[in-house]
Design a protein around this motif. Sequence first.
Motif, PDB file in Angstrom:
ATOM      1  N   SER A  85       4.786 -10.130  -5.049  1.00  0.00           N
ATOM      2  CA  SER A  85       4.674  -9.350  -6.994  1.00  0.00           C
ATOM      3  C   SER A  85       3.088  -9.279  -7.220  1.00  0.00           C
ATOM      4  N   SER A  86       2.217  -9.950  -5.756  1.00  0.00           N
ATOM      5  CA  SER A  86       0.839  -9.323  -6.587  1.00  0.00           C
ATOM      6  C   SER A  86       0.386  -8.130  -5.459  1.00  0.00           C
ATOM      7  N   TYR A  87      -0.352  -7.656  -6.480  1.00  0.00           N
ATOM      8  CA  TYR A  87      -0.776  -6.239  -5.852  1.00  0.00           C
ATOM      9  C   TYR A  87      -2.353  -6.625  -5.475  1.00  0.00           C
ATOM     10  N   TYR A  88      -3.307  -6.513  -4.826  1.00  0.00           N
ATOM     11  CA  TYR A  88      -4.284  -5.548  -3.824  1.00  0.00           C
ATOM     12  C   TYR A  88      -4.373  -4.180  -4.545  1.00  0.00           C
ATOM     13  N   TYR A  89      -6.006  -4.161  -5.272  1.00  0.00           N
ATOM     14  CA  TYR A  89      -6.330  -2.550  -5.606  1.00  0.00           C
ATOM     15  C   TYR A  89      -7.051  -1.906  -4.110  1.00  0.00           C
ATOM     16  N   VAL A  90      -7.185  -0.828  -3.969  1.00  0.00           N
ATOM     17  CA  VAL A  90      -7.983  -0.398  -2.727  1.00  0.00           C
ATOM     18  C   VAL A  90      -8.216   1.186  -3.200  1.00  0.00           C
ATOM     19  N   SER A  91      -9.335   1.342  -2.873  1.00  0.00           N
ATOM     20  CA  SER A  91     -10.828   1.926  -2.957  1.00  0.00           C
ATOM     21  C   SER A  91     -10.155   3.612  -2.023  1.00  0.00           C
ATOM     22  N   PRO A  92     -10.635   4.662  -2.104  1.00  0.00           N
ATOM     23  CA  PRO A  92      -9.571   5.934  -1.183  1.00  0.00           C
ATOM     24  C   PRO A  92      -9.903   5.587  -0.162  1.00  0.00           C
ATOM     25  N   PHE A  93     -10.979   4.755   0.545  1.00  0.00           N
ATOM     26  CA  PHE A  93     -11.626   4.886   2.029  1.00  0.00           C
ATOM     27  C   PHE A  93     -10.844   3.947   2.683  1.00  0.00           C
ATOM     28  N   CYS A  94     -10.673   3.011   1.431  1.00  0.00           N
ATOM     29  CA  CYS A  94      -9.313   2.158   2.363  1.00  0.00           C
ATOM     30  C   CYS A  94      -8.624   2.027   2.844  1.00  0.00           C
ATOM     31  N   ARG A  95      -7.735   3.063   1.309  1.00  0.00           N
ATOM     32  CA  ARG A  95      -6.145   3.153   1.219  1.00  0.00           C
ATOM     33  C   ARG A  95      -6.776   4.013   3.226  1.00  0.00           C
ATOM     34  N   TYR A  96      -7.482   5.131   3.243  1.00  0.00           N
ATOM     35  CA  TYR A  96      -7.490   6.196   4.621  1.00  0.00           C
ATOM     36  C   TYR A  96      -6.852   5.107   5.747  1.00  0.00           C
ATOM     37  N   LYS A  97      -8.426   4.299   5.571  1.00  0.00           N
ATOM     38  CA  LYS A  97      -8.203   3.469   6.646  1.00  0.00           C
ATOM     39  C   LYS A  97      -6.877   2.858   7.130  1.00  0.00           C
ATOM     40  N   ILE A  98      -5.662   2.164   6.081  1.00  0.00           N
ATOM     41  CA  ILE A  98      -5.073   1.777   6.481  1.00  0.00           C
ATOM     42  C   ILE A  98      -3.873   2.560   6.241  1.00  0.00           C
ATOM     43  N   THR A  99      -4.023   4.042   5.532  1.00  0.00           N
ATOM     44  CA  THR A  99      -2.697   4.772   5.931  1.00  0.00           C
ATOM     45  C   THR A  99      -2.965   5.630   7.406  1.00  0.00           C
ATOM     46  N   ALA A 100      -3.686   5.503   8.311  1.00  0.00           N
ATOM     47  CA  ALA A 100      -3.965   6.141   9.360  1.00  0.00           C
ATOM     48  C   ALA A 100      -2.939   5.299  10.535  1.00  0.00           C
ATOM     49  N   VAL A 101      -4.266   3.466  10.079  1.00  0.00           N
ATOM     50  CA  VAL A 101      -2.957   3.291  10.925  1.00  0.00           C
ATOM     51  C   VAL A 101      -1.312   3.149  11.109  1.00  0.00           C
ATOM     52  N   CYS A 102      -0.159   3.193   9.219  1.00  0.00           N
ATOM     53  CA  CYS A 102       0.462   3.168   9.358  1.00  0.00           C
ATOM     54  C   CYS A 102       1.138   3.835   9.752  1.00  0.00           C
ATOM     55  N   ASN A 103       0.716   5.605   9.912  1.00  0.00           N
ATOM     56  CA  ASN A 103       0.606   6.318  10.903  1.00  0.00           C
ATOM     57  C   ASN A 103       1.049   6.341  12.090  1.00  0.00           C
ATOM     58  N   PHE A 104      -0.361   5.771  12.506  1.00  0.00           N
ATOM     59  CA  PHE A 104       0.192   5.384  14.263  1.00  0.00           C
ATOM     60  C   PHE A 104       1.258   4.678  14.718  1.00  0.00           C
ATOM     61  N   PHE A 105       1.487   3.397  14.156  1.00  0.00           N
ATOM     62  CA  PHE A 105       3.146   2.690  13.905  1.00  0.00           C
ATOM     63  C   PHE A 105       3.704   2.999  13.329  1.00  0.00           C
ATOM     64  N   THR A 106       4.013   3.738  13.130  1.00  0.00           N
ATOM     65  CA  THR A 106       5.483   4.848  12.283  1.00  0.00           C
ATOM     66  C   THR A 106       5.717   5.489  13.429  1.00  0.00           C
ATOM     67  N   TYR A 107       4.504   6.633  13.969  1.00  0.00           N
ATOM     68  CA  TYR A 107       4.848   7.060  15.321  1.00  0.00           C
ATOM     69  C   TYR A 107       5.450   6.117  16.785  1.00  0.00           C
ATOM     70  N   ILE A 108       4.435   5.514  16.939  1.00  0.00           N
ATOM     71  CA  ILE A 108       5.311   4.901  17.925  1.00  0.00           C
ATOM     72  C   ILE A 108       6.380   3.993  18.051  1.00  0.00           C
ATOM     73  N   ARG A 109       6.648   3.270  16.761  1.00  0.00           N
ATOM     74  CA  ARG A 109       8.289   3.188  16.030  1.00  0.00           C
ATOM     75  C   ARG A 109       8.906   4.404  16.767  1.00  0.00           C
ATOM     76  N   TYR A 110       9.024   5.625  16.232  1.00  0.00           N
ATOM     77  CA  TYR A 110       9.615   6.255  16.223  1.00  0.00           C
ATOM     78  C   TYR A 110       9.934   6.694  17.958  1.00  0.00           C
ATOM     79  N   ILE A 111       9.330   6.496  18.553  1.00  0.00           N
ATOM     80  CA  ILE A 111       9.269   6.690  20.240  1.00  0.00           C
ATOM     81  C   ILE A 111      10.666   5.687  20.342  1.00  0.00           C
ATOM     82  N   GLN A 112       9.912   4.474  19.868  1.00  0.00           N
ATOM     83  CA  GLN A 112      10.981   3.163  20.551  1.00  0.00           C
ATOM     84  C   GLN A 112      11.940   3.320  20.444  1.00  0.00           C
ATOM     85  N   GLN A 113      12.500   3.784  18.862  1.00  0.00           N
ATOM     86  CA  GLN A 113      13.754   4.360  18.091  1.00  0.00           C
ATOM     87  C   GLN A 113      14.459   5.614  19.255  1.00  0.00           C
ATOM     88  N   GLY A 114      13.893   6.156  19.837  1.00  0.00           N
ATOM     89  CA  GLY A 114      14.360   7.536  20.107  1.00  0.00           C
ATOM     90  C   GLY A 114      14.830   8.673  19.125  1.00  0.00           C
TER      91      GLY A 114
END
Length: 147
Positions: A85-114
């Motif tokens: 239930s705890s949220y952490y506020y993030v600046s646009p710079f930090c959000r972009y860094k996080i989402t760039a990593v998330c996008n990479f992991f999502t694509y790798i998961r898509y490859i693994q799942q066929g």
Amino acid sequence: MSRSCCFLERVYREDIYPCLTFSKSELGSAILEAVEQNTLSVEPVGFQPLPVVKAAAVECGGPKKCALSGQTKTCKHRIKFGDSSSYYYVSPFCRYKITAVCNFFTYIRYIQQGLVKQQDVEQMFWEVMQLRREMSFAKLGYFRDQL
């Protein structure tokens, strides 16, 4: 793919770790773990009053203070770990860094799942390179203003 795979080991060393290195290192480590487990939520901050969180306000930042960098920035997004239930506020710079990593992991998961066509290996390679490029831009501080 295991983290010990030569390719992923290099991506972690060159792209993921630098992207998720923040002045609040414990929170950065928790973010990496949540991204790996696919339990991290990133959402825009609404205009309605936000519920009181259990964690200390200093730890979570606020609409004007980033929880990851500790800097006074307007935070348009917040992150949450799993069902917490705890949220952490993030600046646009930090959000972009996080989402760039998330996008990479999502694509790798898509490859693994066929979910990505296996016969187009060259296209998969270039997509992975594009995602690594996004992480490189993010770790260098380049991000779109509209985030």
